[in-house]
Enzyme design. Structure first.
Site, PDB file in Angstrom:
ATOM      1  N   CYS A  65      31.591  29.133  36.498  1.00  0.00           N
ATOM      2  CA  CYS A  65      32.286  28.332  37.504  1.00  0.00           C
ATOM      3  C   CYS A  65      31.774  26.895  37.478  1.00  0.00           C
ATOM      4  CB  CYS A  65      32.068  28.942  38.892  1.00  0.00           C
ATOM      5  SG  CYS A  65      32.947  28.061  40.205  1.00  0.00           S
ATOM      6  N   CYS A  69      27.868  25.812  44.208  1.00  0.00           N
ATOM      7  CA  CYS A  69      27.475  26.519  45.431  1.00  0.00           C
ATOM      8  C   CYS A  69      26.121  27.213  45.228  1.00  0.00           C
ATOM      9  CB  CYS A  69      28.532  27.540  45.810  1.00  0.00           C
ATOM     10  SG  CYS A  69      30.206  26.851  45.956  1.00  0.00           S
ATOM     11  N   CYS A  72      25.542  31.141  44.907  1.00  0.00           N
ATOM     12  CA  CYS A  72      26.394  31.930  44.033  1.00  0.00           C
ATOM     13  C   CYS A  72      25.819  32.085  42.628  1.00  0.00           C
ATOM     14  CB  CYS A  72      27.779  31.296  43.951  1.00  0.00           C
ATOM     15  SG  CYS A  72      28.967  32.306  43.031  1.00  0.00           S
ATOM     16  N   CYS A 109      40.788  43.385  46.951  1.00  0.00           N
ATOM     17  CA  CYS A 109      40.528  41.948  46.974  1.00  0.00           C
ATOM     18  C   CYS A 109      40.360  41.452  45.542  1.00  0.00           C
ATOM     19  CB  CYS A 109      39.282  41.657  47.793  1.00  0.00           C
ATOM     20  SG  CYS A 109      39.373  42.294  49.486  1.00  0.00           S
ATOM     21  N   CYS A 142      44.584  41.224  48.766  1.00  0.00           N
ATOM     22  CA  CYS A 142      44.068  39.924  49.206  1.00  0.00           C
ATOM     23  C   CYS A 142      43.629  39.152  47.969  1.00  0.00           C
ATOM     24  CB  CYS A 142      42.887  40.112  50.159  1.00  0.00           C
ATOM     25  SG  CYS A 142      42.116  38.559  50.717  1.00  0.00           S
ATOM     26  N   CYS A 202      41.813  35.306  55.744  1.00  0.00           N
ATOM     27  CA  CYS A 202      40.511  35.976  55.766  1.00  0.00           C
ATOM     28  C   CYS A 202      39.470  34.900  55.501  1.00  0.00           C
ATOM     29  CB  CYS A 202      40.483  37.065  54.686  1.00  0.00           C
ATOM     30  SG  CYS A 202      38.877  37.838  54.418  1.00  0.00           S
ATOM     31  N   ARG A 272      34.128  42.252  59.134  1.00  0.00           N
ATOM     32  CA  ARG A 272      33.774  43.016  57.943  1.00  0.00           C
ATOM     33  C   ARG A 272      32.321  42.755  57.545  1.00  0.00           C
ATOM     34  NH1 ARG A 272      37.343  41.135  53.427  1.00  0.00           N
ATOM     35  NH2 ARG A 272      38.878  41.911  54.920  1.00  0.00           N
TER      36      ARG A 272
END
Length: 406
Positions: A65, A69, A72, A109, A142, A202, A272
């Protein structure tokens, strides 16, 4: 305790607590913990009974990526030894999804690393959504693909997506401390795009990154204003090879207080328990089911969870039941609006307007009055116990030849 009685009464009426009340929940002592869980549990059971919704993650594209972040394992510069692969073919993604559905998941998801999808990526995901829905009748899908450009949310909705996940993660004031390649406002914009397209939004948070109580309350109240239908609460998984690998600030007791606070602020919203529950809640996981009405089944994006069979046993042993595919997750007053897409949840519990991907990372105004004393934030706890034995890189399921954990 007057505070808890007040919060239960507000939760049953869908009246929002004050910021001082939310901070006071986080400041309660371990001696008060079971009282806090019991109080929030009354609110949870009022709106969701004893049902637990199961969700299943499929990592469509792992690693590499360009975003930075800090939490992550898929980030730019990550040295975490995770699986790295490009887009799964629709059949492979559908096969992975089917394993989760067979295990009891009613929502799949679909997550992809990256800043955001190209239009070609959206077409690719549209084909995957069709394959999953063709082979798994009634399943919810999702998507979690990062920042959305204009029109992309509409195309995902047209392709059959039911929801879109994009987490705020932390407070606006500290967002720049964990990510520099995009802004907090970018994340808010994507959640709003999902709403405008008629997708169920979400959006949640990550706890355990060194934030204060004020930061936690800030992000939950911001989520309340965005009013997603589901709020994933992640607990940081400190993965080796990431900047936050040394952040071990959470105890099971603090995790329970955070979940209780979220439930009080968002009483009628799907809360969740997402990434990190096995690492930080540990043997207290069953108690957390009294606060949250939704969990992920099996593994996460780049780390392993406990076995899907163990998840199902835990739910049954704790006296809860898996929510069936034909059951509506949200209370009637929210479900009617969510089914119609973007709109106003008048009086709704998490606001006035209806990543670490899909709540499975690897890693505003207040209403009402309070009889509770004003609370000041407790210092961030310093936890010496490092449980790296509970953090395992995912080596099975999507992107491998091994059977998934579901």
């Amino acid at each position: 305790m007057d505070l808890l009685n007040t919060l239960v009464d507000k939760g049953l009426r869908r009246e929002l607590p004050t910021r001082a009340e939310a901070l006071a929940v986080l400041a309660t002592t371990d001696d008060d913990l079971l009282d806090v869980v019991a109080a929030a549990g009354k609110v949870r059971r009022h709106w969701f009974g004893r049902r637990v919704k199961l969700n299943y993650l499929v990592n469509l594209k792992s690693g590499l990526c360009p975003e930075d972040c800090s939490y992550c394992s898929q980030r730019l510069g990550s040295k975490a030894e995770i699986l790295k692969y490009t887009w799964l073919k629709p059949d492979a993604a559908s096969k992975a999804a089917a394993a989760g559905v067979a295990g009891g998941a009613k929502r799949v998801c679909l997550v992809a690393s990256g800043r955001g999808p190209t239009d070609r990526d959206v077409d690719r995901v549209a084909g995957t959504i069709k394959a999953i829905k063709d082979q798994n009748e009634g399943v919810e899908v999702c998507a979690c693909l990062g920042l959305l450009s204009d029109g992309q949310a509409d195309r995902l909705r047209e392709a059959g997506a039911d929801a879109y996940n994009h987490n705020l993660n932390t407070s606006e004031s500290t967002y720049g401390d964990i990510t520099t390649t995009h802004t907090y406002a970018d994340r808010v914009d994507t959640v709003q795009k999902a709403h405008a397209a008629g997708l169920s939004a979400c959006s949640g948070l990550i706890a355990g990154m060194g934030e204060s109580d004020e930061d936690l309350v800030d992000v939950v109240f911001s989520l309340r204003d965005l009013d997603p239908d589901s709020v994933p609460v992640n607990f940081l998984i400190p993965m080796e090879g990431t900047p936050l690998a040394a952040e071990w600030h959470l105890t099971p007791q603090r995790c329970l207080r955070i979940l209780a606070m979220v439930r009080f602020v968002c009483p009628d919203v799907e809360v969740r328990i997402a990434g990190g529950r096995e690492v930080h809640l540990r043997t207290m996981q069953p108690l957390a089911l009294n606060l949250a009405n939704s969990i992920f089944l099996g593994d996460y994006l780049t780390s392993e969870g406990q076995s899907g069979h163990a998840d199902l046993e835990m739910i049954a042993d704790a006296g809860f039941e898996v929510e069936g595919a034909g059951e509506v997750t949200l209370p009637e007053h929210r479900a009617a609006v969510a089914a119609g897409g973007c709109g106003s949840h008048e009086g709704a519990g998490c606001g006035s307007h209806e990543g670490a991907g899909c709540g499975g990372h690897e890693g505003a105004g207040v209403c009402g009055s309070s009889s509770a004393p004003t609370s000041t934030s407790a210092p961030v706890p310093q936890v010496d116990e490092v449980r790296r034995d509970l953090v395992s890189v995912r080596r099975r399921g999507a992107g491998t030849d091994l059977a998934p954990n579901a």
